[in-house]
Scaffold this motif. Sequence first.
Motif, PDB file in Angstrom:
ATOM      1  N   LEU A 183      23.805  -8.992  78.270  1.00 66.91           N
ATOM      2  CA  LEU A 183      24.772  -9.567  77.344  1.00 66.91           C
ATOM      3  C   LEU A 183      25.028 -11.020  77.729  1.00 66.91           C
ATOM      4  CD1 LEU A 183      26.679  -8.721  74.957  1.00 66.91           C
ATOM      5  CD2 LEU A 183      28.411  -8.219  76.690  1.00 66.91           C
ATOM      6  N   TYR A 184      24.948 -11.909  76.734  1.00 61.81           N
ATOM      7  CA  TYR A 184      25.181 -13.343  76.940  1.00 61.81           C
ATOM      8  C   TYR A 184      26.308 -13.752  76.011  1.00 61.81           C
ATOM      9  CZ  TYR A 184      23.586 -18.132  78.152  1.00 61.81           C
ATOM     10  OH  TYR A 184      23.467 -19.413  78.648  1.00 61.81           O
ATOM     11  N   LEU A 185      27.357 -14.352  76.574  1.00 59.91           N
ATOM     12  CA  LEU A 185      28.556 -14.657  75.808  1.00 59.91           C
ATOM     13  C   LEU A 185      28.801 -16.163  75.696  1.00 59.91           C
ATOM     14  CD1 LEU A 185      31.069 -12.104  77.415  1.00 59.91           C
ATOM     15  CD2 LEU A 185      29.528 -11.722  75.488  1.00 59.91           C
ATOM     16  N   LEU A 186      29.284 -16.597  74.543  1.00 60.65           N
ATOM     17  CA  LEU A 186      29.851 -17.932  74.395  1.00 60.65           C
ATOM     18  C   LEU A 186      31.224 -17.902  75.051  1.00 60.65           C
ATOM     19  CD1 LEU A 186      30.111 -20.799  73.206  1.00 60.65           C
ATOM     20  CD2 LEU A 186      30.905 -19.730  71.075  1.00 60.65           C
ATOM     21  N   HIS A 187      31.439 -18.733  76.076  1.00 63.29           N
ATOM     22  CA  HIS A 187      32.631 -18.607  76.910  1.00 63.29           C
ATOM     23  C   HIS A 187      33.928 -18.865  76.134  1.00 63.29           C
ATOM     24  CE1 HIS A 187      33.647 -18.762  81.478  1.00 63.29           C
ATOM     25  NE2 HIS A 187      34.570 -18.123  80.804  1.00 63.29           N
ATOM     26  N   TRP A 188      33.939 -19.851  75.303  1.00 68.55           N
ATOM     27  CA  TRP A 188      35.036 -20.099  74.365  1.00 68.55           C
ATOM     28  C   TRP A 188      34.522 -21.060  73.301  1.00 68.55           C
ATOM     29  CZ3 TRP A 188      35.135 -22.154  79.368  1.00 68.55           C
ATOM     30  CH2 TRP A 188      35.161 -23.543  79.488  1.00 68.55           C
ATOM     31  N   GLY A 197      13.376 -11.928  74.181  1.00 71.69           N
ATOM     32  CA  GLY A 197      13.548 -10.936  75.230  1.00 71.69           C
ATOM     33  C   GLY A 197      14.311 -11.433  76.442  1.00 71.69           C
ATOM     34  N   LEU A 198      14.915 -12.611  76.335  1.00 65.46           N
ATOM     35  CA  LEU A 198      15.657 -13.167  77.468  1.00 65.46           C
ATOM     36  C   LEU A 198      17.072 -12.607  77.549  1.00 65.46           C
ATOM     37  CD1 LEU A 198      14.476 -16.876  77.182  1.00 65.46           C
ATOM     38  CD2 LEU A 198      13.683 -15.125  78.791  1.00 65.46           C
ATOM     39  N   ILE A 199      17.586 -12.125  76.420  1.00 62.40           N
ATOM     40  CA  ILE A 199      18.863 -11.424  76.403  1.00 62.40           C
ATOM     41  C   ILE A 199      18.700 -10.187  75.523  1.00 62.40           C
ATOM     42  CG2 ILE A 199      20.200 -13.537  76.749  1.00 62.40           C
ATOM     43  CD1 ILE A 199      20.975 -13.454  73.791  1.00 62.40           C
ATOM     44  N   LYS A 200      19.415  -9.143  75.875  1.00 63.78           N
ATOM     45  CA  LYS A 200      19.382  -7.926  75.058  1.00 63.78           C
ATOM     46  C   LYS A 200      20.347  -8.049  73.878  1.00 63.78           C
ATOM     47  CE  LYS A 200      16.653  -5.307  77.679  1.00 63.78           C
ATOM     48  NZ  LYS A 200      15.363  -4.737  77.213  1.00 63.78           N
ATOM     49  N   ASN A 201      21.522  -8.614  74.154  1.00 64.95           N
ATOM     50  CA  ASN A 201      22.552  -8.774  73.134  1.00 64.95           C
ATOM     51  C   ASN A 201      23.397  -9.992  73.449  1.00 64.95           C
ATOM     52  OD1 ASN A 201      22.507  -6.729  71.003  1.00 64.95           O
ATOM     53  ND2 ASN A 201      22.753  -5.233  72.658  1.00 64.95           N
ATOM     54  N   TRP A 202      24.212 -10.396  72.477  1.00 62.98           N
ATOM     55  CA  TRP A 202      25.094 -11.539  72.698  1.00 62.98           C
ATOM     56  C   TRP A 202      26.485 -11.242  72.140  1.00 62.98           C
ATOM     57  CZ3 TRP A 202      27.308 -13.777  68.407  1.00 62.98           C
ATOM     58  CH2 TRP A 202      26.670 -13.570  67.182  1.00 62.98           C
ATOM     59  N   GLY A 203      27.422 -12.050  72.568  1.00 58.67           N
ATOM     60  CA  GLY A 203      28.781 -11.899  72.095  1.00 58.67           C
ATOM     61  C   GLY A 203      29.560 -13.183  72.332  1.00 58.67           C
TER      62      GLY A 203
END
Length: 284
Positions: free
Chosen positions: A109-114, A134-140
């Motif tokens: 999981l890769y998130l935009l911090h704010w 394929g570098l991240i499975k999901n994001w948020g």
Amino acid sequence: MEKKLKLNDGTDMPKLGQGAWYMGENTSRHQEEIDALRLGVQSGMTLIDTAEMYGDGLSEVLVGEAIKEFRREDLFLVSKVYPHNAGRKNIFHSLKKSLERLDTPYLDLYLLHWRGGVPLSETVDCMEELKACGLIKNWGVSNFDTADMKELLSLPHGDQCRVNQVLYNLGSRGVEYDLLPYMRSKGIALMAYCPLAHDDRTRRTITNEPEIRSLSERLDITPEQLMLSFLLAQENVCAIPKASSPQHVRENADTLQIELGEEEMRILDSSFPAPTRKVFLDML
């Protein structure tokens, strides 16, 4: 026992993980923090949350060292990108550096911090490219309030957002008024940071409240375990407490065995009620 929740693409994500904010910055505590993270994974807290911001990458380096002895597929790794790096110009390099520091081929999981100055649409497009590679499975995302989430979901591929990480604990329940219900309606999970409050003073205010102490004693658990249990009882919510000592790691992990009933939840609601109107999103 590892409790999990299901993301809106069917992926299983642990309900209880480990936060790594401020970890890796004090060299004298290096081995203690490594041991704590490893003990957490061994105890079922296989989700580890970090960010490129934490110690300018030192947290990611520490996490990378701690996880070397585990199979990658048994872990759920989360990191976050700075807002100013969340556009096409920088995000690919930022992720590359995070992966190098963590010594892993991908993030779960890769998130935009704010939110920052980069258009959300550009960030979403980049996240989808990273996923396709394929570098991240999901994001948020992180620190998004209800209006932010509605704007995000109005964008092409915005509905691919899986998680919103926000400050949420027994003493800070503002998300329950409209953000959490909205996210549940869209199948987006809430990841609670600072689940044991954001500073020692605030935590003591909660844990020293007479009803909280009385209920903890009756259940034979600590007030902090009661705070975590409150979050784990919430639908579509996971929590990422930080614990840099073995004792606190074990206490957090033991929370997975605790089930609160209606009477316990009623006492918590009475002691620290949810707001009845919209309040500003708490964030650090």
